[in-house]
Design an enzyme around this catalytic site. Structure first.
Site, PDB file in Angstrom:
ATOM      1  CE1 TYR A  99      -4.220  -1.648   0.961  1.00  0.00           C
ATOM      2  CE2 TYR A  99      -2.863  -3.040   2.036  1.00  0.00           C
ATOM      3  CZ  TYR A  99      -4.122  -2.567   1.426  1.00  0.00           C
ATOM      4  OH  TYR A  99      -5.121  -3.511   1.567  1.00  0.00           O
ATOM      5  CE1 TYR A 138      -2.175  -6.923   3.928  1.00  0.00           C
ATOM      6  CE2 TYR A 138      -3.092  -6.444   1.854  1.00  0.00           C
ATOM      7  CZ  TYR A 138      -3.321  -6.411   3.316  1.00  0.00           C
ATOM      8  OH  TYR A 138      -4.609  -5.861   3.612  1.00  0.00           O
ATOM      9  NE  ARG A 149      -7.215 -10.211   5.089  1.00  0.00           N
ATOM     10  CZ  ARG A 149      -8.003  -9.343   4.506  1.00  0.00           C
ATOM     11  NH1 ARG A 149      -7.954  -7.925   4.673  1.00  0.00           N
ATOM     12  NH2 ARG A 149      -8.990  -9.995   3.865  1.00  0.00           N
ATOM     13  CG  HIS A 152      -8.103  -7.482   0.388  1.00  0.00           C
ATOM     14  ND1 HIS A 152      -6.974  -8.125   0.793  1.00  0.00           N
ATOM     15  CD2 HIS A 152      -7.900  -6.181   0.957  1.00  0.00           C
ATOM     16  CE1 HIS A 152      -6.201  -7.449   1.595  1.00  0.00           C
ATOM     17  NE2 HIS A 152      -6.951  -6.209   1.587  1.00  0.00           N
ATOM     18  CG  HIS A 154      -9.663  -2.207   1.733  1.00  0.00           C
ATOM     19  ND1 HIS A 154      -9.619  -2.821   2.784  1.00  0.00           N
ATOM     20  CD2 HIS A 154      -8.057  -2.716   1.606  1.00  0.00           C
ATOM     21  CE1 HIS A 154      -8.758  -3.135   3.346  1.00  0.00           C
ATOM     22  NE2 HIS A 154      -7.737  -3.355   2.745  1.00  0.00           N
TER      23      HIS A 154
HETATM   24 FE   FE2 Z   1      -6.084  -4.654   2.753  1.00  0.00          FE
END
Ligand code: FE2
Length: 216
Positions: A99, A138, A149, A152, A154
């Site tokens: 991110y 990640y 995870r 995905h 968000h």
């Molecule tokens: Fe996330």
């Protein structure tokens, strides 16, 4: 025994009876899209650009690294009616699983050409659409034994006549979905509504994920 339309309407609990079946389309009772955690990486200071193409920043000649995908859907209320002018925010990792957020400790590289966030509003039929990069899985923490995870995106969706929803969209076939801590927090019978199937967009040939959202 033959049932009349009126009998069937009565059975379905339709006060309108006959006209309810042959007249205006019946409102479909919908189930609200389940909420999921916002997570810690909502972009704090979007770098000025939040348009619907996350793969190309203004003034850049190079696109973001990774597989370009389309994400589209319709935002409706519980009656199945489109929510016009709903605000749809998305944010996600880049192709490497990172991110663009100062708190993301993932050592995976940043991508200077990836927008990371997109904001739009639904049109008169409740539709929204983004062009982005397929996000990556990640690790939850940087410990070697940390769980991953699944991929995905968000979502945060808001409309003046509905409850704001924060949730996440997943990719069918991702083996990490099973056992994911966030998914396990969602009622089992509602998980499937967050998982999208990849199809080919007829117009562009790009992979397309349809993610319809129902606001309570
Ligand atoms: Fe996330």
């Amino acid at each position: 025994m033959k049932f009349s339309r009126r009998d069937i309407a009565k059975h379905l609990g339709l006060a309108a009876g006959l006209t309810g079946l042959v007249g205006a389309p019946l409102a479909r009772a919908m189930v609200a899209t389940p909420k999921q955690t916002e997570g810690p990486f909502y972009p704090p200071t979007p770098h000025g650009e939040t348009d619907v193409d996350l793969t190309l920043l203004e003034g850049h000649t190079e696109r973001a690294v990774g597989d370009v995908i389309l994400v589209r859907g319709r935002v409706t209320n519980l009656d199945g009616n489109p929510l016009v002018g709903a605000r749809v925010d998305i944010w996600q990792t880049n192709h490497f699983g990172r991110y663009a957020h100062p708190d993301d400790r993932n050592p995976a590289p940043l991508d200077p050409n990836f927008q990371g966030i997109g904001v739009t509003t639904t049109d008169e039929s409740g539709q929204y659409g983004f062009k982005t990069i397929r996000p990556a899985a990640y690790r939850l923490t940087q410990n070697e034994d940390s769980a991953y995870r699944p991929r995905h995106i968000h979502f945060k969706v808001a409309h003046e006549n509905a409850s704001e929803l924060t949730t996440q969209m997943y990719f069918e076939g991702d083996p990490l979905i099973e056992g994911d801590l966030v998914m396990e927090d969602t009622p089992e019978d509602q998980r499937a509504s967050l998982i999208t199937t990849e199809v080919e967009d007829v117009e562009t040939g790009l992979p397309l994920h349809q993610f319809d959202i129902v606001l309570a």
